[in-house]
Design an enzyme around this catalytic site. Structure first.
Site, short mmCIF file in Angstrom:
data_model
loop_
_atom_site.label_atom_id
_atom_site.label_comp_id
_atom_site.label_asym_id
_atom_site.label_seq_id
_atom_site.Cartn_x
_atom_site.Cartn_y
_atom_site.Cartn_z
N GLU A 1 0.52 -1.42 -0.30
CA GLU A 1 0.02 -0.28 0.16
C GLU A 1 1.23 0.87 -0.10
OE1 GLU A 1 -3.28 0.10 -0.61
OE2 GLU A 1 -3.95 -1.05 0.18
N HIS A 2 0.12 2.06 -1.26
CA HIS A 2 1.33 3.30 -1.04
C HIS A 2 2.89 3.30 -1.83
CE1 HIS A 2 -1.72 6.91 0.86
NE2 HIS A 2 -2.08 5.42 0.97
N ASP B 1 3.38 2.16 -5.26
CA ASP B 1 2.92 1.88 -6.61
C ASP B 1 4.03 3.41 -7.21
OD1 ASP B 1 0.39 3.68 -5.10
OD2 ASP B 1 -0.60 3.05 -6.87
N LEU C 1 -13.44 -0.82 -4.48
CA LEU C 1 -13.14 -1.89 -4.53
C LEU C 1 -12.61 -1.59 -6.62
CD1 LEU C 1 -15.82 -3.68 -3.11
CD2 LEU C 1 -13.41 -3.73 -2.26
N SER C 2 -12.75 -0.37 -6.65
CA SER C 2 -12.53 -0.38 -7.97
C SER C 2 -13.45 0.57 -9.29
CB SER C 2 -11.24 -0.48 -8.66
OG SER C 2 -10.17 0.57 -9.50
N SER D 1 -14.39 1.75 -11.10
CA SER D 1 -14.48 3.17 -12.04
C SER D 1 -13.20 2.19 -13.57
CB SER D 1 -13.50 4.37 -11.97
OG SER D 1 -12.62 3.53 -10.95
N ASP E 1 -4.79 -1.06 -10.63
CA ASP E 1 -6.66 -1.02 -11.01
C ASP E 1 -6.88 -1.61 -12.23
OD1 ASP E 1 -6.46 -0.17 -8.20
OD2 ASP E 1 -8.42 1.60 -8.43
N TYR F 1 -3.43 12.20 0.73
CA TYR F 1 -2.96 11.36 -0.43
C TYR F 1 -2.05 12.47 -0.73
CZ TYR F 1 -1.77 8.78 -4.56
OH TYR F 1 -1.72 7.83 -5.84
P1 ADP Z 1 -14.65 3.36 -7.22
O1 ADP Z 1 -14.03 3.38 -6.35
O2 ADP Z 1 -16.03 3.13 -7.10
O3 ADP Z 1 -13.52 3.43 -8.39
P2 ADP Z 1 -14.83 6.07 -8.26
O4 ADP Z 1 -15.03 7.40 -7.66
O5 ADP Z 1 -13.45 6.24 -9.18
O6 ADP Z 1 -15.20 4.89 -7.29
O7 ADP Z 1 -16.27 5.28 -9.30
C1 ADP Z 1 -17.52 5.07 -9.60
C2 ADP Z 1 -17.25 6.01 -10.79
O8 ADP Z 1 -17.75 5.02 -11.59
C3 ADP Z 1 -19.24 6.04 -10.53
O9 ADP Z 1 -18.97 7.19 -9.76
C4 ADP Z 1 -19.82 5.63 -11.72
O10 ADP Z 1 -19.36 7.19 -13.08
C5 ADP Z 1 -19.04 4.82 -12.65
N1 ADP Z 1 -19.60 3.59 -12.00
C6 ADP Z 1 -19.39 2.72 -11.58
N2 ADP Z 1 -20.77 1.67 -11.66
C7 ADP Z 1 -21.39 2.16 -12.68
C8 ADP Z 1 -22.16 0.79 -13.12
N3 ADP Z 1 -22.89 0.50 -12.79
N4 ADP Z 1 -22.76 2.36 -13.86
C9 ADP Z 1 -22.66 3.81 -14.40
N5 ADP Z 1 -21.45 3.88 -14.37
C10 ADP Z 1 -20.67 3.18 -12.95
MG MG Z 2 -11.87 4.74 -8.95
#
Ligand code: ADP
Ligand code: MG
Length: 380
Positions: A34-35, A37, A124-125, A127, A171, A220
């Site tokens: 962790e930290h 990368d 849990l990523s 995005s 990720d 961060y």
């Molecule tokens: P995480 O830690 O889950 O990656 P982020 O803020 O980086 O959180 O990303 C979340 C974003 O990814 C949401 O705000 C949305 O824009 C997109 N996203 C995640 N799941 C979905 C989904 N099922 N449908 C559409 N967009 C999604």
């Molecule tokens: Mg994300």
């Protein structure tokens, strides 16, 4: 209903035929490292059995159009006319489109339906999974082979340069190239990877403290700057290049806080390598000890835990069936990851959740996970 069936069914309702491709792109959890990368060091994430599912068919008019079952607003855009980055979930899809074009790919359009059981914003990523699902959609439509490291870089570029989030490549790498029952050791210097088997008869349990770092907090970026300053003191480009002996010998004159930051990164890189050997030896006990030690260092040296992460990690570590537990992700809130005896996992989860609730009045979300393969077109 499983998400594959769900997304296929919704596709058929909408388009009146079966999808040409169904794509699965998993979320991830980092087991250790962790930290490290952004210090050019080592990380060891695994893909989890929660994913973005995307059902698509080709379009001939150069447009991409998609509907997420979790979102109200469908997206629809022209590949050759992306405009400027805006707001909303479509930016991840557009960002990947933009990055693929920048890398010289010729893209054809597609349309489809997606759904996901990766919780949003829990670390849990979701995005990265959405980015990799998008990249795979373009590859599948044009019958192009999946190049995992290249697609991971494209996803990172979409996230950094289009969506404007300053994140590393871990990720996307794990979502793009995971293998079932394995974690992936990634050397963030050259993106070389090594598959590492999970110890047999273990489960990975993710315990969400339900606390979040505030986006206004500068934690961060502060840590990144501190690591840079420490590396400068030791005359190395990245803390990855520092070993324990040199760290001790040349620490005179270094600010105590910066010294502790350096100690974390140097020892954490070491722990990733040691944890990897423990896993190769199928020894969950030793692996667990390194996870515990990682948490201690993140708390005491790197100072990125909060009270709730410390509590959750301690409760998990003390509960029967647990080999080890640590905070995972950037810190200041978020999740703890625990390595647990498989047959004890359900009871472990219930007990830790109850104990955590008793102290904090917060009901944690808990995910008992398996290590799955990476982004793929799923066969019918
Ligand atoms: P995480 O830690 O889950 O990656 P982020 O803020 O980086 O959180 O990303 C979340 C974003 O990814 C949401 O705000 C949305 O824009 C997109 N996203 C995640 N799941 C979905 C989904 N099922 N449908 C559409 N967009 C999604
Ligand atoms: Mg994300």
């Amino acid at each position: 209903m499983n998400l594959k069936k769900l997304v296929q069914q919704r596709f058929e309702e909408k388009f009146g035929e079966q999808p040409a491709f169904v794509i699965r792109a998993p979320g991830r959890v980092n087991l250790i490292g962790e930290h490290t990368d952004y210090n050019d060091g080592f990380v060891m994430p695994m893909a989890i059995d929660r994913a973005v599912w995307l059902a698509i068919r080709p379009r001939e008019d150069g447009r991409v159009s998609a509907h997420s079952l979790e979102m109200d607003d469908p997206i629809d855009f022209e590949i050759s006319n992306l405009g400027k980055p805006g707001q909303g979930w479509g930016e991840y899809v557009k960002g990947v489109t933009w990055a693929l074009l920048e890398e010289g790919f010729e893209l054809s359009g597609w349309e489809g339906v997606l759904t996901s059981d990766i919780p949003v914003g829990a670390g849990l990523s979701s995005s990265a999974a959405l980015e990799m699902a998008t990249a795979m959609a373009f590859m599948a439509i044009s019958n192009t082979e999946w190049n995992a490291p290249q697609m991971a870089r494209i996803g990172q570029r979409a996230e950094n340069d289009w969506a404007g989030a300053n994140t590393g490549i871990m990720d996307q790498m794990i979502s793009a190239s995971a293998a079932q029952d394995h974690a992936l050791m990634i050397d963030c210097r050259d993106l070389s990877t090594q598959l590492v088997p999970l110890p047999p008869k273990t489960s990975i349990v993710i315990l969400d403290t339900m606390t979040r770092h505030t986006h206004t907090g500068s934690g961060y970026n502060d840590r990144r700057n501190e690591c840079e300053a420490a590396a400068k003191h030791f005359g190395v480009e990245f803390l990855r290049d520092l070993d324990k002996v040199t760290l001790q010998k040349n620490s005179i004159g270094l600010d105590k806080t910066l010294l502790r930051r350096a100690i974390h990164v140097v020892s954490e890189n070491d722990r990733v390598i040691q944890a990897m050997s423990a896993m190769q030896n199928q020894d969950p006990h030793i692996m667990g000890l390194f996870m515990n030690a990682s948490h201690d260092s993140l708390r005491d040296n790197f100072e990125v835990t909060n009270r709730d992460l410390d509590l959750m990690a301690a409760l998990a570590q003390e509960t029967k069936g647990c080999y080890g537990a640590r905070m995972t992700g950037g810190g200041f809130g978020g999740c703890v990851v625990a390595l647990v005896q498989e047959e004890q996992a359900e009871r472990f989860a219930t007990e830790v959740a109850a104990d955590y609730f008793n102290v904090t009045d917060m009901q944690p979300h808990i995910y008992i996970c398996k290590a799955t393969g990476g982004t793929e077109v799923v066969k019918n």
